[in-house]
Design a protein around this motif. Structure first.
Motif, PDB file in Angstrom:
ATOM      1  N   ALA A  98       5.653   8.145   5.252  1.00  0.00           N
ATOM      2  CA  ALA A  98       5.830   6.688   4.484  1.00  0.00           C
ATOM      3  C   ALA A  98       4.758   6.249   4.119  1.00  0.00           C
ATOM      4  O   ALA A  98       4.699   5.627   2.651  1.00  0.00           O
ATOM      5  N   LEU A  99       3.644   6.096   4.737  1.00  0.00           N
ATOM      6  CA  LEU A  99       2.362   5.433   4.203  1.00  0.00           C
ATOM      7  C   LEU A  99       1.951   6.317   3.097  1.00  0.00           C
ATOM      8  O   LEU A  99       1.352   5.732   1.931  1.00  0.00           O
ATOM      9  N   SER A 100       1.856   7.921   3.258  1.00  0.00           N
ATOM     10  CA  SER A 100       1.260   8.516   1.999  1.00  0.00           C
ATOM     11  C   SER A 100       2.025   8.421   0.866  1.00  0.00           C
ATOM     12  O   SER A 100       1.631   8.549  -0.251  1.00  0.00           O
ATOM     13  N   LYS A 101       3.371   8.173   1.084  1.00  0.00           N
ATOM     14  CA  LYS A 101       4.125   8.094  -0.223  1.00  0.00           C
ATOM     15  C   LYS A 101       3.579   6.687  -0.916  1.00  0.00           C
ATOM     16  O   LYS A 101       3.703   6.727  -2.181  1.00  0.00           O
ATOM     17  N   SER A 102       3.634   5.817   0.037  1.00  0.00           N
ATOM     18  CA  SER A 102       2.927   4.274  -0.682  1.00  0.00           C
ATOM     19  C   SER A 102       1.714   4.310  -1.203  1.00  0.00           C
ATOM     20  O   SER A 102       1.417   3.872  -2.161  1.00  0.00           O
ATOM     21  N   LEU A 103       0.797   5.155  -0.675  1.00  0.00           N
ATOM     22  CA  LEU A 103      -0.442   5.300  -1.256  1.00  0.00           C
ATOM     23  C   LEU A 103      -0.358   6.045  -2.586  1.00  0.00           C
ATOM     24  O   LEU A 103      -1.239   5.764  -3.620  1.00  0.00           O
ATOM     25  N   LYS A 104       0.557   6.879  -2.837  1.00  0.00           N
ATOM     26  CA  LYS A 104       0.607   7.451  -4.034  1.00  0.00           C
ATOM     27  C   LYS A 104       1.363   6.708  -5.213  1.00  0.00           C
ATOM     28  O   LYS A 104       1.056   6.413  -6.412  1.00  0.00           O
ATOM     29  N   ASN A 105       2.534   5.959  -4.563  1.00  0.00           N
ATOM     30  CA  ASN A 105       3.493   5.309  -5.690  1.00  0.00           C
ATOM     31  C   ASN A 105       3.201   3.592  -5.647  1.00  0.00           C
ATOM     32  O   ASN A 105       3.938   3.087  -6.620  1.00  0.00           O
ATOM     33  N   ASP A 106       2.795   2.917  -4.733  1.00  0.00           N
ATOM     34  CA  ASP A 106       2.876   1.524  -4.799  1.00  0.00           C
ATOM     35  C   ASP A 106       2.554   1.087  -6.094  1.00  0.00           C
ATOM     36  O   ASP A 106       1.076   1.418  -6.501  1.00  0.00           O
ATOM     37  N   PRO A 107       2.842  -0.067  -6.814  1.00  0.00           N
ATOM     38  CA  PRO A 107       2.552  -0.286  -8.084  1.00  0.00           C
ATOM     39  C   PRO A 107       1.292  -1.269  -7.996  1.00  0.00           C
ATOM     40  O   PRO A 107       0.554  -1.355  -9.016  1.00  0.00           O
ATOM     41  N   LEU A 108       1.081  -1.721  -7.025  1.00  0.00           N
ATOM     42  CA  LEU A 108      -0.363  -2.746  -6.875  1.00  0.00           C
ATOM     43  C   LEU A 108      -1.319  -1.999  -6.024  1.00  0.00           C
ATOM     44  O   LEU A 108      -1.102  -1.564  -4.797  1.00  0.00           O
ATOM     45  N   TRP A 109      -2.484  -2.024  -6.759  1.00  0.00           N
ATOM     46  CA  TRP A 109      -3.788  -1.178  -6.188  1.00  0.00           C
ATOM     47  C   TRP A 109      -4.078  -1.787  -4.891  1.00  0.00           C
ATOM     48  O   TRP A 109      -4.538  -1.373  -3.932  1.00  0.00           O
ATOM     49  N   GLY A 110      -3.931  -3.397  -4.748  1.00  0.00           N
ATOM     50  CA  GLY A 110      -4.360  -3.966  -3.346  1.00  0.00           C
ATOM     51  C   GLY A 110      -3.216  -3.490  -2.406  1.00  0.00           C
ATOM     52  O   GLY A 110      -3.930  -3.318  -1.299  1.00  0.00           O
ATOM     53  N   VAL A 111      -2.172  -2.992  -2.476  1.00  0.00           N
ATOM     54  CA  VAL A 111      -1.268  -2.480  -1.381  1.00  0.00           C
ATOM     55  C   VAL A 111      -1.766  -1.096  -1.214  1.00  0.00           C
ATOM     56  O   VAL A 111      -1.891  -0.679   0.021  1.00  0.00           O
ATOM     57  N   ARG A 112      -2.353  -0.410  -2.236  1.00  0.00           N
ATOM     58  CA  ARG A 112      -2.858   1.025  -1.709  1.00  0.00           C
ATOM     59  C   ARG A 112      -4.147   1.029  -1.106  1.00  0.00           C
ATOM     60  O   ARG A 112      -4.316   1.687  -0.108  1.00  0.00           O
TER      61      ARG A 112
END
Length: 870
Positions: A597-611
């Motif tokens: 789940a986290l690696s998906k978010s690292l690729k896809n989250d629209p906000l750089w701050g979340v990544r």
């Protein structure tokens, strides 16, 4: 001013008040200071000046026969009142004038003091080239906040007195002099030039300023008013890159505050060796020249933009509306810091502003947990400068945001505009802000101020969720963990109305590609006990739960939700702060599912701050698969994210992560900060107990090559290599290199980083080398420059020898600076703690790390087997 560093009642938090703290009040006022006029002639080679200070005073009481002014280490030559010589006493700190005629109400006095100053220690600073730094510019600049104006002219030095002012100063050609207000006259005088500045709007003494140098001047304007940038010649492009948004910021703040920019000009002067990030002198902000960005630095440095808008916001909050006493400094510093959030929202986006606010909150939270807890408003301290901490800047910003959350946007701005308009050119206290809110909106926010401003702390929430499918009921249990168990009426509890949202993800198939969006069903609950459970009847089971929708409250949150809800929240919650909370909770659960789940978010989250935050969390999961997930983040287009991935690799000390970082250092990265992080982390990895250990001399050679080849902007990259070297705590070769870079002549940012690094490397060195380090720090502690003293204190605080305490004690006793004194005293308690428990702890830690490593390998294999068998 810019930001840029001990009881049962305090819940295990150290108290803010140090021994010697006492209540401070403004002095009685003999009358109203109406005008201050300084007429000075500078002798820059001799670091001295002479001249006169004239003060026009309108008495408020009859029969005063003695006036007391603040004046430290000045040479007072004569005192006249209305051109009649007066008797005076001077003890080096206060000038006491015996009036030959007692005061009469309404009869003005003109006090004229002739004086001179040689080699001042504070207040006014002479910067000149010397044999170590031959390229340093020749400059003179002043710094008044908090109570340093008394070091450069005699005055009633506290913020409650507002007056107009003017400064006439004689300087050698080709230097120019910049001061508050308008330039009303310049006169040639042989090889000298006289500049005459006049400030027609009232302001306090701490905002009077003078800046002298051979500057390049870049002119801009806002609605016909001059907006100017002064920098060292040759840095004009950097100045434009760093400050060109100023006119737009003036327009933005004029509208937000409902009051057009109030002064005749706005100048920003970048000076050398400045002791803060910036200082908001009325109409003439001084900034450190280290804020000037080159093209590469601008890729991932928004600190300069934040600094520029922070000091500009002070022109209203601090300069137009002045605090009556230092204890209310949060009103101005909190709003200047909140203006950084507002500008981020205006210039970038709402999600970016939310992330900016989270970072501000964390800086306060870190001070609260590791340094001390205090009420934001307190008049008990040793020196006023101690108040300039994370409580008044970042917590202050969060309080303004909570006010906005309570009132909503429209009423919030009405309240702020009422506050500014009602108090323009006057002094204020915290109560005036509450009154303006009530006047403009009818709302009484005393409950919020009582909980967040007048006492220390914040709520720490633990939030648990479960679903009862038979009754279609969601159960949320909220615990305030900052209060002791069983203490329901405890003063540590907060009483807040908090919105809780239940999220439903909907697929939108009508769009070209099917997209998901989430709808929130929101309820507001009153949280006021240590532990409470709330039940919500819902039509369907929610996919995720959002605690404190909008995240307006200053708090910490630990989520205890099932993994499915956390994954949905990380993917679909519209609020980036909630997504970050979900990432943290997922990492705590660990396991392969969390990594996916986290690696998906690292690729896809629209906000750089979340990544950025997801990368930090991935590294906390002790599975080998976390490494592969992180590596993908090194290709992120955003330099902040790449930097975060590099720093996260510090948690995963393996031969693979070493090779990756070596590749970055050899290939380079567009960002200085990514290269700096790689230099720091590669040292930490190579010095750890790896089975497949890179040869120490190879790594030292690599870091040495960074030191030899990567000189540049603010020495960011080379300072990273210095920190990397300091990781080799048993290496004499690394220590020898560091000692080289503490010499005078080494560029200052690099030298300061090296001084701090001496503390870190000291821990595993031989007794003889430890002595060398202590000798070096003893010698460095004698230097008077503020930033050097702070670096020396920070180095000593990391050490584990009683000798460090002795050096810190003498630094605390000898320094002229209250911040250095406080810092040295706080570091003493760190050393004492280090000495006490360190040896046994270190052994335990090393054993534990080895066990963790073995355990990680086993678990990673197991997860792979399980995944295959599925």
């Amino acid at each position: 001013m810019s930001k840029s560093y001990f009881d049962t009642d305090n819940n295990g938090h150290k108290p803010f008040e140090l021994p010697g703290a006492r209540p401070h009040y403004n002095p009685d006022r003999p009358g109203q200071v109406e005008h201050i006029f300084l007429d000075l002639s500078l002798n820059i080679p001799k670091q001295s000046y002479q001249g006169s200070c004239s003060i026009r005073l309108l008495p408020i009481r009859n029969g005063i026969d003695r006036l007391t002014l603040d004046a430290v280490n000045l040479n007072i030559e004569s005192v006249q009142v209305d051109e009649v010589p007066q008797n005076f006493d001077y003890d080096g700190e206060q000038l006491s004038i015996q009036l030959s005629e007692a005061t009469q109400v309404g009869k003005r006095l003109l006090i004229a003091i002739a004086y001179s100053v040689a080699k001042p220690q504070r207040g006014i600073y002479f910067i000149q080239p010397d044999k170590h730094y031959p390229n340093k510019p020749t400059q003179v600049w002043t710094q008044g906040e908090d109570e340093d104006s008394r070091f450069w002219f005699p005055c009633f030095d506290y913020p409650g007195q507002l007056s107009t002012s003017e400064i006439r100063v004689r300087v050698p050609n080709p230097l120019v002099a910049i001061s508050n207000g308008e330039l009303i006259d310049t006169t040639e005088d042989g090889d000298y030039k006289i500049y005459h500045w006049s400030q027609q709007q009232v302001h306090p003494t701490y905002l009077m300023t003078l800046a002298v140098g051979d500057f390049a001047e870049i002119r801009d304007e806002w609605k016909g008013k001059p907006v100017t940038y002064y920098v060292e010649k040759g840095r004009e492009e950097d100045a434009k890159r760093s400050m060109e948004k100023t006119p737009r910021m003036i327009e933005f703040l004029s509208q937000k505050y409902g009051y057009p920019y109030p002064f005749p000009k706005y100048a920003q002067v970048c000076v050398d060796d400045f002791i803060f990030g910036g200082m908001e002198n009325t109409s003439t902000t001084l900034l450190t020249d280290r804020c000037l960005l080159d093209e590469r630095a601008a890729l991932d440095n928004r600190n300069t933009e934040a600094l520029v808008v922070h000091e500009l916001a002070h022109q209203w909050f601090g300069d137009l509306v002045v605090i009556k006493h230092w204890s209310h400094a949060w009103i101005k510093e909190g709003m200047a810091s909140y203006s950084e959030v507002m500008w981020t929202e205006q210039e970038y986006s709402l999600p970016e502003a939310a992330y900016y606010r989270l970072l501000e909150a964390r800086r306060y939270l870190s001070e609260d947990s590791s340094r001390y807890r205090r009420p934001m408003v307190t008049h008990v301290y040793r020196e006023a400068i101690e108040l300039y901490d994370r409580h008044i800047y970042e917590k202050g910003s969060c309080v303004y945001h909570m006010i906005r959350g309570q009132l909503g946007d429209e009423l919030f701005w009405q309240a702020i505009q009422t506050f500014v308009q009602d108090n323009a050119h006057k002094t204020v206290e915290t109560i005036d802000l509450l009154r303006a809110i009530e006047k403009a909106t009818g709302r009484n926010l005393s409950f919020l101020f009582d909980q967040y401003v007048y006492r220390g702390g914040h709520p720490d929430f633990k939030v648990a969720y479960s679903w009862d499918g038979d009754a279609n009921l969601a159960k949320i249990t909220v615990t305030q963990t900052q209060a002791a168990d069983g203490k329901n009426g405890s003063k540590d509890l907060f009483d807040l109305k908090i919105p809780i949202g239940f999220g439903y993800v909907q697929q939108d198939s009508s769009a070209k590609a099917s997209t998901s969006f989430s709808a929130l069903t929101t309820f507001t609950v009153r949280v006021n006990e240590r532990e409470q459970s709330f039940y919500f009847p819902l039509e369907n089971k929610p996919q995720f739960i959002s605690f404190d929708v909008g995240n307006n409250y200053l708090k910490t949150v630990a989520l205890e939700y099932p993994i499915a809800e956390l994954k949905a929240q990380l993917e679909f919650d519209p609020d980036p702060i909630s997504r970050i909370y979900a990432a943290t909770a997922l990492a705590k659960k660990g396991g392969l599912e969390a990594i996916i789940a986290l690696s998906k978010s690292l690729k896809n989250d629209p906000l750089w701050g979340v990544r950025v935050e997801v990368a930090k969390q991935l590294a906390k999961i002790n599975l080998d698969q976390a490494f592969d997930a992180l590596v993908a983040g090194l290709k992120d287009k955003n330099a902040y994210v790449r930097r975060s991935v590099v720093e996260a690799l510090n948690q995963i000390k393996t031969a693979e992560s070493y090779k990756l970082l070596r590749g970055i250092l050899q290939k380079g990265d567009p960002s200085y900060y990514v290269e700096a992080a790689a230099s720091r982390v590669i040292g930490a990895i190579a010095s750890a107990n790896l089975e497949d250990k890179p040869k120490e001399d190879k790594v030292l050679k690599l870091l040495k090559s960074v030191l030899e080849e990567k000189a540049g902007w603010n020495e960011v990259v080379r300072s990273g290599a210095i920190v990397g070297l300091a990781e080799f705590k048993t290496s004499e070769a690394a220590l020898n290199l560091l000692i080289e870079y503490t010499k005078l002549g080494v560029p200052q940012p690099l030298r300061l980083a090296t001084i701090r690094a001496l503390g870190k490397i000291s821990i595993g060195q031989s007794p003889a080398n430890l002595e060398r380090i202590l000798e070096k720090l003893t010698e460095l502690a004698k230097e008077t420059f503020f930033l050097t003293q702070i670096a020396v204190a920070a180095a000593l605080g990391q050490m584990e020898t009683p000798k460090a305490v002795g050096i810190l004690r003498s630094l605390a006793e000898q320094t002229a600076d209250g911040r250095v004194r406080r810092s040295a005293e706080e570091e003493i308690s760190k050393v004492q703690k280090n000495i006490g428990s360190e040896k046994t702890l270190r052994q335990l830690r090393e054993d534990f790390d080895q066990l963790k490593q073995q355990n990680q390998e086993l678990r990673s294999r197991l997860e792979n087997l399980e995944a295959k068998s599925k």
